[in-house]
Design a protein around this motif. Sequence first.
Motif, PDB file in Angstrom:
ATOM      1  N   ALA A   1      49.150 -35.295  -2.953  1.00 17.53           N
ATOM      2  CA  ALA A   1      48.084 -34.396  -3.407  1.00 17.53           C
ATOM      3  C   ALA A   1      48.673 -33.163  -4.085  1.00 17.53           C
ATOM      4  O   ALA A   1      48.152 -32.696  -5.102  1.00 17.53           O
ATOM      5  N   ARG A   2      49.770 -32.624  -3.538  1.00 16.88           N
ATOM      6  CA  ARG A   2      50.425 -31.461  -4.141  1.00 16.88           C
ATOM      7  C   ARG A   2      50.963 -31.813  -5.530  1.00 16.88           C
ATOM      8  O   ARG A   2      50.854 -31.019  -6.472  1.00 16.88           O
ATOM      9  N   ILE A   3      51.553 -33.006  -5.660  1.00 19.10           N
ATOM     10  CA  ILE A   3      52.082 -33.448  -6.953  1.00 19.10           C
ATOM     11  C   ILE A   3      50.951 -33.579  -7.967  1.00 19.10           C
ATOM     12  O   ILE A   3      51.068 -33.132  -9.123  1.00 19.10           O
ATOM     13  N   ALA A   4      49.833 -34.167  -7.534  1.00 17.63           N
ATOM     14  CA  ALA A   4      48.695 -34.353  -8.436  1.00 17.63           C
ATOM     15  C   ALA A   4      48.104 -33.010  -8.863  1.00 17.63           C
ATOM     16  O   ALA A   4      47.734 -32.826 -10.039  1.00 17.63           O
ATOM     17  N   THR A   5      48.019 -32.050  -7.941  1.00 15.54           N
ATOM     18  CA  THR A   5      47.480 -30.730  -8.267  1.00 15.54           C
ATOM     19  C   THR A   5      48.384 -30.005  -9.254  1.00 15.54           C
ATOM     20  O   THR A   5      47.910 -29.349 -10.195  1.00 15.54           O
ATOM     21  N   ALA A   6      49.702 -30.108  -9.045  1.00 17.62           N
ATOM     22  CA  ALA A   6      50.644 -29.481  -9.975  1.00 17.62           C
ATOM     23  C   ALA A   6      50.472 -30.054 -11.383  1.00 17.62           C
ATOM     24  O   ALA A   6      50.475 -29.315 -12.376  1.00 17.62           O
ATOM     25  N   LYS A   7      50.321 -31.365 -11.487  1.00 11.84           N
ATOM     26  CA  LYS A   7      50.117 -32.002 -12.795  1.00 11.84           C
ATOM     27  C   LYS A   7      48.800 -31.563 -13.416  1.00 11.84           C
ATOM     28  O   LYS A   7      48.722 -31.310 -14.625  1.00 11.84           O
ATOM     29  N   LYS A   8      47.765 -31.458 -12.590  1.00 11.74           N
ATOM     30  CA  LYS A   8      46.452 -31.036 -13.097  1.00 11.74           C
ATOM     31  C   LYS A   8      46.540 -29.690 -13.793  1.00 11.74           C
ATOM     32  O   LYS A   8      45.914 -29.473 -14.841  1.00 11.74           O
ATOM     33  N   TRP A   9      47.346 -28.768 -13.230  1.00  7.04           N
ATOM     34  CA  TRP A   9      47.436 -27.417 -13.771  1.00  7.04           C
ATOM     35  C   TRP A   9      48.584 -27.247 -14.756  1.00  7.04           C
ATOM     36  O   TRP A   9      48.886 -26.125 -15.179  1.00  7.04           O
ATOM     37  N   GLY A  10      49.215 -28.338 -15.124  1.00  3.19           N
ATOM     38  CA  GLY A  10      50.222 -28.285 -16.175  1.00  3.19           C
ATOM     39  C   GLY A  10      51.575 -27.769 -15.743  1.00  3.19           C
ATOM     40  O   GLY A  10      52.368 -27.347 -16.588  1.00  3.19           O
ATOM     41  N   LEU A  11      51.877 -27.815 -14.435  1.00  2.00           N
ATOM     42  CA  LEU A  11      53.187 -27.401 -13.974  1.00  2.00           C
ATOM     43  C   LEU A  11      54.196 -28.514 -14.226  1.00  2.00           C
ATOM     44  O   LEU A  11      53.918 -29.693 -13.999  1.00  2.00           O
ATOM     45  N   VAL A  12      55.365 -28.132 -14.693  1.00  2.00           N
ATOM     46  CA  VAL A  12      56.404 -29.117 -14.992  1.00  2.00           C
ATOM     47  C   VAL A  12      56.913 -29.760 -13.712  1.00  2.00           C
ATOM     48  O   VAL A  12      57.181 -30.960 -13.665  1.00  2.00           O
ATOM     49  N   LYS A  13      57.046 -28.950 -12.645  1.00  2.00           N
ATOM     50  CA  LYS A  13      57.513 -29.451 -11.360  1.00  2.00           C
ATOM     51  C   LYS A  13      56.551 -29.001 -10.260  1.00  2.00           C
ATOM     52  O   LYS A  13      55.872 -27.975 -10.402  1.00  2.00           O
ATOM     53  N   THR A  14      56.529 -29.755  -9.172  1.00  2.00           N
ATOM     54  CA  THR A  14      55.716 -29.361  -8.033  1.00  2.00           C
ATOM     55  C   THR A  14      56.378 -28.172  -7.330  1.00  2.00           C
ATOM     56  O   THR A  14      57.575 -28.221  -7.032  1.00  2.00           O
ATOM     57  N   PRO A  15      55.642 -27.094  -7.062  1.00  2.00           N
ATOM     58  CA  PRO A  15      56.248 -25.936  -6.384  1.00  2.00           C
ATOM     59  C   PRO A  15      56.852 -26.315  -5.044  1.00  2.00           C
ATOM     60  O   PRO A  15      56.321 -27.171  -4.328  1.00  2.00           O
ATOM     61  N   LEU A  16      57.963 -25.687  -4.707  1.00  2.00           N
ATOM     62  CA  LEU A  16      58.588 -25.903  -3.413  1.00  2.00           C
ATOM     63  C   LEU A  16      57.777 -25.190  -2.334  1.00  2.00           C
ATOM     64  O   LEU A  16      57.172 -24.147  -2.576  1.00  2.00           O
ATOM     65  N   MET A  17      57.773 -25.751  -1.143  1.00  2.00           N
ATOM     66  CA  MET A  17      57.019 -25.162  -0.038  1.00  2.00           C
ATOM     67  C   MET A  17      57.868 -24.102   0.652  1.00  2.00           C
ATOM     68  O   MET A  17      59.044 -24.320   0.940  1.00  2.00           O
ATOM     69  N   ALA A  18      57.271 -22.954   0.918  1.00  2.00           N
ATOM     70  CA  ALA A  18      57.972 -21.875   1.611  1.00  2.00           C
ATOM     71  C   ALA A  18      58.140 -22.233   3.083  1.00  2.00           C
ATOM     72  O   ALA A  18      57.316 -22.960   3.659  1.00  2.00           O
ATOM     73  N   PRO A  19      59.206 -21.737   3.714  1.00  2.00           N
ATOM     74  CA  PRO A  19      59.358 -21.966   5.158  1.00  2.00           C
ATOM     75  C   PRO A  19      58.303 -21.204   5.937  1.00  2.00           C
ATOM     76  O   PRO A  19      57.583 -20.364   5.389  1.00  2.00           O
ATOM     77  N   ALA A  20      58.214 -21.505   7.218  1.00  2.00           N
ATOM     78  CA  ALA A  20      57.285 -20.766   8.082  1.00  2.00           C
ATOM     79  C   ALA A  20      57.642 -19.288   8.096  1.00  2.00           C
ATOM     80  O   ALA A  20      58.814 -18.915   7.925  1.00  2.00           O
ATOM     81  N   ALA A  21      56.643 -18.453   8.288  1.00  2.00           N
ATOM     82  CA  ALA A  21      56.879 -17.008   8.348  1.00  2.00           C
ATOM     83  C   ALA A  21      57.861 -16.693   9.469  1.00  2.00           C
ATOM     84  O   ALA A  21      57.798 -17.298  10.544  1.00  2.00           O
ATOM     85  N   PRO A  22      58.782 -15.781   9.231  1.00  2.00           N
ATOM     86  CA  PRO A  22      59.770 -15.463  10.270  1.00  2.00           C
ATOM     87  C   PRO A  22      59.107 -14.823  11.491  1.00  2.00           C
ATOM     88  O   PRO A  22      58.214 -13.993  11.359  1.00  2.00           O
TER      89      PRO A  22
END
Length: 288
Positions: free
Chosen positions: A53-74
């Motif tokens: 779903a993240r890959i599909a959303t990135a493509k929908k909005w024209g992103l070249v790559k799927t954004p990396l997920m941030a780690p949990a808040a410290p």
Amino acid sequence: MALAALLVAALGTGCGAGDSGAPAKTKAAGEAGPGAAGALANAAEQAKAAQQARIATAKKWGLVKTPLMAPAAPKAKPEITTRDGFEVEGQDELPPVFTTVPTEDKVVFLTIDDGAEKDPEFVKMMQELKIPYTAFLSDYLVRDNYPYFKRMQDAGVTLNNHTLNHRYMPGLSYEQQREEICGQQDTIQKQFGKRPTLFRPPYGNYNQDTLRAAKSCGIKAVPLWNAEAFVNRMDYREWDRDLHPGDIILTHFRGREDWKGTMPDMIRHVMKTVTDKGYAVARLEDYL
């Protein structure tokens, strides 16, 4: 494998009772039944579906790559201090001024200033992509459409102080600076229900009176920036012209009248740069 064994063991310890009312026996990790295996398979399928779903959303909005997920808040927040060379007299008693959050996480923080452009596609894009950002608002640009920024707040964005009228703060008296800052504190609380704790001076310019006034208005910290994003480039403060863990990125609520592109165009460029360099965008407030 150890983690899987613990998970299977945990799944096997649910409370149950037979005809006698005695608790059901717990299976050893290596003897887990089909229910536990099914739960593991289901979790794996859910993770796979979420990534697709993240890959599909990135493509929908024209992103070249799927954004990396941030780690949990410290769990332990880093200690924020004023950057060397950014101090004023009596700085130890005033809110810290910083351009980078001290962290080893490979994350950067996106902040957006002013409030001139109110592009509904931008809000939708950021919400669907789940990219966190922090807003610093000037009331003279925001007051014609408070609901636009309320939708932003409802989506989890923190609305912070960028003064009432975006004036050059060192050119004002202490009382005038206090009016600009405290006045915006009052306005944000009235319109959005929460008094900010973060303040960014217009143009990044400040003096001792600015920080004294900010503190008196309830401000706890003054984040500046280490990079600035546009629709077609990124400007850097440091000599190496690069991103670093914990860097704060500045951009603005701007559109085609000021840029050769839209806010979604700017986000596409920012995310390409950030992702290509192996960084995720994290929520600034999670580290403060």
